[in-house]
Write an enzyme that holds these catalytic residues in place. Structure first.
Site, short mmCIF file in Angstrom:
data_model
loop_
_atom_site.label_atom_id
_atom_site.label_comp_id
_atom_site.label_asym_id
_atom_site.label_seq_id
_atom_site.Cartn_x
_atom_site.Cartn_y
_atom_site.Cartn_z
N ASN A 158 23.87 -7.47 -40.19
CA ASN A 158 24.49 -5.99 -39.96
C ASN A 158 25.09 -6.13 -38.06
O ASN A 158 25.16 -5.55 -37.81
CB ASN A 158 23.59 -5.05 -40.08
N GLY A 234 15.24 -9.77 -41.50
CA GLY A 234 16.55 -9.02 -42.79
C GLY A 234 15.71 -7.95 -43.28
O GLY A 234 14.78 -7.15 -42.66
N SER A 235 15.62 -7.42 -44.57
CA SER A 235 14.80 -6.72 -45.50
C SER A 235 13.61 -7.28 -45.67
O SER A 235 13.27 -8.28 -45.81
CB SER A 235 15.97 -6.45 -47.04
N GLU A 254 11.76 -9.55 -38.66
CA GLU A 254 12.50 -9.02 -37.74
C GLU A 254 12.09 -7.95 -39.22
O GLU A 254 13.96 -8.34 -39.71
CB GLU A 254 13.15 -8.98 -37.47
N LEU A 255 11.79 -7.04 -39.46
CA LEU A 255 12.17 -6.25 -41.03
C LEU A 255 12.75 -5.05 -40.60
O LEU A 255 13.17 -4.63 -39.73
CB LEU A 255 11.23 -6.14 -42.40
N CYS A 289 18.61 -1.61 -38.19
CA CYS A 289 17.18 -1.03 -38.23
C CYS A 289 16.14 -0.25 -38.09
O CYS A 289 15.83 0.47 -38.69
CB CYS A 289 15.96 -2.48 -37.52
N GLU A 382 14.57 3.12 -46.34
CA GLU A 382 15.13 2.55 -45.82
C GLU A 382 16.59 2.81 -46.36
O GLU A 382 17.13 2.50 -47.18
CB GLU A 382 15.41 1.12 -45.28
P1 NAD Z 1 18.39 -9.82 -46.20
O1 NAD Z 1 17.66 -9.60 -46.94
O2 NAD Z 1 19.68 -9.45 -48.12
O3 NAD Z 1 18.84 -11.09 -45.78
C1 NAD Z 1 18.95 -11.63 -45.05
C2 NAD Z 1 18.96 -13.07 -44.90
O4 NAD Z 1 18.33 -13.92 -45.86
C3 NAD Z 1 20.23 -13.51 -45.39
O5 NAD Z 1 21.20 -14.33 -44.60
C4 NAD Z 1 19.97 -14.10 -46.82
O6 NAD Z 1 21.18 -14.55 -47.41
C5 NAD Z 1 18.60 -14.27 -46.53
N1 NAD Z 1 18.11 -14.46 -47.83
C6 NAD Z 1 18.07 -13.23 -49.26
N2 NAD Z 1 17.12 -14.17 -49.43
C7 NAD Z 1 16.56 -14.98 -49.55
C8 NAD Z 1 15.56 -15.53 -50.06
N3 NAD Z 1 15.10 -15.47 -50.76
N4 NAD Z 1 14.87 -16.67 -49.92
C9 NAD Z 1 15.88 -17.04 -48.21
N5 NAD Z 1 16.62 -16.51 -47.76
C10 NAD Z 1 17.11 -15.72 -48.24
O7 NAD Z 1 18.99 -8.63 -45.68
P2 NAD Z 1 20.99 -8.06 -44.78
O8 NAD Z 1 20.66 -7.19 -46.29
O9 NAD Z 1 21.37 -8.97 -44.41
O10 NAD Z 1 20.08 -6.79 -44.02
C11 NAD Z 1 19.44 -5.76 -44.06
C12 NAD Z 1 18.42 -5.88 -43.28
O11 NAD Z 1 17.67 -6.62 -42.05
C13 NAD Z 1 17.72 -3.83 -43.65
O12 NAD Z 1 16.21 -3.73 -44.31
C14 NAD Z 1 17.51 -4.04 -42.02
O13 NAD Z 1 15.95 -2.76 -41.87
C15 NAD Z 1 16.94 -5.75 -41.69
N6 NAD Z 1 17.61 -5.62 -40.21
C16 NAD Z 1 16.39 -5.50 -39.25
C17 NAD Z 1 16.31 -6.63 -38.24
C18 NAD Z 1 15.20 -6.13 -37.25
O14 NAD Z 1 15.66 -6.35 -35.95
N7 NAD Z 1 13.73 -5.42 -37.53
C19 NAD Z 1 17.49 -6.25 -37.43
C20 NAD Z 1 18.73 -5.98 -38.47
C21 NAD Z 1 18.29 -5.84 -39.66
#
Ligand code: NAD
Length: 479
Positions: A158, A234-235, A254-255, A289, A382
């Site tokens: 994102n 990420g998530s 950072e979730l 997020c 979320e």
């Molecule tokens: P996601 O968790 O699906 O993916 C994030 C990354 O993790 C990607 O590069 C993905 O390939 C990798 N990944 C997925 N499975 C994995 C595994 N088993 N092992 C290692 N790596 C793996 O997230 P997304 O859909 O790309 O982003 C959206 C999420 O990110 C939302 O939940 C959002 O709130 C969060 N987010 C948080 C912040 C923050 O700073 N707190 C900022 C931006 C986004």
């Protein structure tokens, strides 16, 4: 240059030890608005991931950059990013579907993050430790901060530029080497950034990039014990997997969040509160997020707030993200838009009022939902889409309680002109950051950024990330 052309598209492999290498398997990257295939990326195998980590590990053992060298490389990176700003912004627009105005602002923020990273490189320091107890008279102690080693950076789709900069800029500033795995849906901007770092003079081996899916390439990264620390955005689901798979190694996570914002009856400027809630709930198509998601409005101003919010939402332009006038582009995929359409069916079936929310392919028109219940998914999970739920409250205590009623704890916003309520909110809202008189979406890239509860562990923000990405070593000298 690392890109090669496959017919009329670009191909990005894995960047290891200063060169791009092909993989046997690959993955298509699409323009999220037109649906056109714009690039192909490698899917790094287990062996390729190990090769990247080995190179980063050996580079860390064999070579060091002085703080001044890191500072200069980071500032040179800034210069190149500034020169290529429009091209980089358009890359983000194509691969993420983000509106051009948001993409430009993301590059501007990334530039500031890089400048702050450069500055931090020169001020990493430990502290003096007073050894005042009896028997220590001939000893002095102090700490130094040393880089942790190889950092594994895993990033989401994102904010594919600024969040990558937050990780690799600081990892390099702190003297580490990095293996980056960008989101598979938005990898191109990271590939360009790696090339920019090389052009800026970063020696080979300090930054390696592996492309691929999370459950394969990302998972292989977690298994390599030579990575000393993971920095992940990420998530929550994947954040948990990372924590479970990395034993006692360091992690920064950072979730997500379902950000609450409270608008009290004494808010100094109601129009401004409405404007911020609407524009910051719907910018990036709600895929941030800290997007405004839950809004709690005092009952005395509730109807005025809702009317104004609906009126303003109606003026937002949904459409081609390359159009500089567009406010809201498509979601990252049609699948995500369908998910949110299904989530909106629940309040629809249960008698809530919904303004907007129509889906067209990957587009979701911004939605304002009123008469919501706290157990509806658009409220308690979320939503990560342009959807805001507005709920009235009677007492500020009730508003605090509703805001805290979440597994998340990243950021919260409160509008009030009462200093006591502002201070009460600061103490009672259980979030990593409480923002008074602005929305939860506010982030200055230099501030400490990170959540509590399911929103993660550890802090980002240059000064704070440097602490995470270095170990504090105590030195005792017996004189
Ligand atoms: P996601 O968790 O699906 O993916 C994030 C990354 O993790 C990607 O590069 C993905 O390939 C990798 N990944 C997925 N499975 C994995 C595994 N088993 N092992 C290692 N790596 C793996 O997230 P997304 O859909 O790309 O982003 C959206 C999420 O990110 C939302 O939940 C959002 O709130 C969060 N987010 C948080 C912040 C923050 O700073 N707190 C900022 C931006 C986004």
């Amino acid at each position: 240059m690392g890109q090669t052309h496959i017919s009329n598209r670009l191909y990005y492999g894995n960047f290891i030890n200063g060169i791009w290498k092909d993989s046997n398997e690959s993955l298509a990257v699409f323009d999220k608005y037109s649906g056109e295939e714009i690039a192909t990326i490698a899917i790094a195998s287990k062996e390729e991931v190990r090769e990247a980590v080995k190179n980063s590990y050996e580079t860390f053992q064999a070579a060091k950059l002085s703080p001044m060298q890191r500072y200069e490389i980071l500032l040179k990176t800034v210069e190149i990013v500034k020169q290529r700003k429009e091209e980089l912004a358009l890359t983000i627009v194509e691969e993420s579907g983000k509106a051009l105005k948001d993409a430009r602002s993301e590059i501007d923020r990334g530039i500031q993050t890089l400048i702050a990273s450069a500055e931090e490189a020169k001020r990493i320091t430990g502290q003096g430790i007073p050894l005042g107890q009896p028997g220590n008279d001939n000893k002095i102690a102090f700490t130094i901060r040393v880089p942790v080693g190889v950092i594994g950076a895993i990033t989401p789709f994102n904010f594919p530029f600024n969040l990558v900069v937050h990780k690799i800029g600081l990892a390099i500033a702190a003297g580490n080497t990095v293996v980056l795995k960008p989101a598979e849906k938005t990898p191109i901007i990271s590939c360009l950034l790696v090339e920019i770092f090389m052009e800026a003079g970063l020696p080979k081996g300090f930054l390696n990039l592996i492309n691929g899916n999370g459950h394969t390439t990302g998972q292989y990264m977690l298994e390599d014990e030579r990575i000393a620390m993971y920095t992940f955005t990420g998530s929550p689901l994947v954040g948990r997997q990372i924590k479970n798979n990395t034993g006692i190694r360091k992690v920064t996570l950072e979730l997500g969040n379902n950000s609450p914002n409270i608008v009290h009856h004494d808010a100094a400027d109601l129009d401004r509160a409405v404007e911020l809630c609407v524009t910051r709930g719907f910018s990036n198509a709600g895929q941030a997020c800290i997007s405004v998601q839950r809004v709690y409005v005092h009952k005395d101003i509730y109807h005025a707030f809702v009317d104004k919010a609906i009126q303003l939402t109606g003026t937002l332009k949904v459409g081609d993200p390359k159009d500089p006038e567009t406010d809201i582009g498509p979601l990252i995929s049609e699948k995500e838009a369908i998910r949110v359409e299904e989530w909106l069916q629940e309040p629809r079936d249960r008698g809530a009022s919904i303004y907007g929310g129509e889906r067209e392919g990957a587009f979701l028109h911004p939605a304002i939902v009123t008469n919501v219940s706290k157990d509806m998914r658009v409220i308690c999970e979320e939503v990560f889409a342009p959807v805001i739920g507005i709920t009235p409250y009677e007492t500020i205590e009730e508003a605090f309680e509703m805001a805290n009623d979440t597994p998340f704890g990243l950021q919260a916003g409160v509008f009030t002109s009462n200093l006591n309520i502002a201070m009460e909110a600061s103490h009672k809202l259980n979030f990593g950051c409480v923002i008074i008189n602005d929305v939860s979406t506010f982030r200055a890239d230099v501030m400490p950024y990170g959540g509590v509860k399911d929103s993660g562990v550890g802090k980002e923000g240059p000064r704070f990330a440097v602490q995470e990405m270095t170990d504090e070593r105590n030195i005792v000298i017996n004189l």
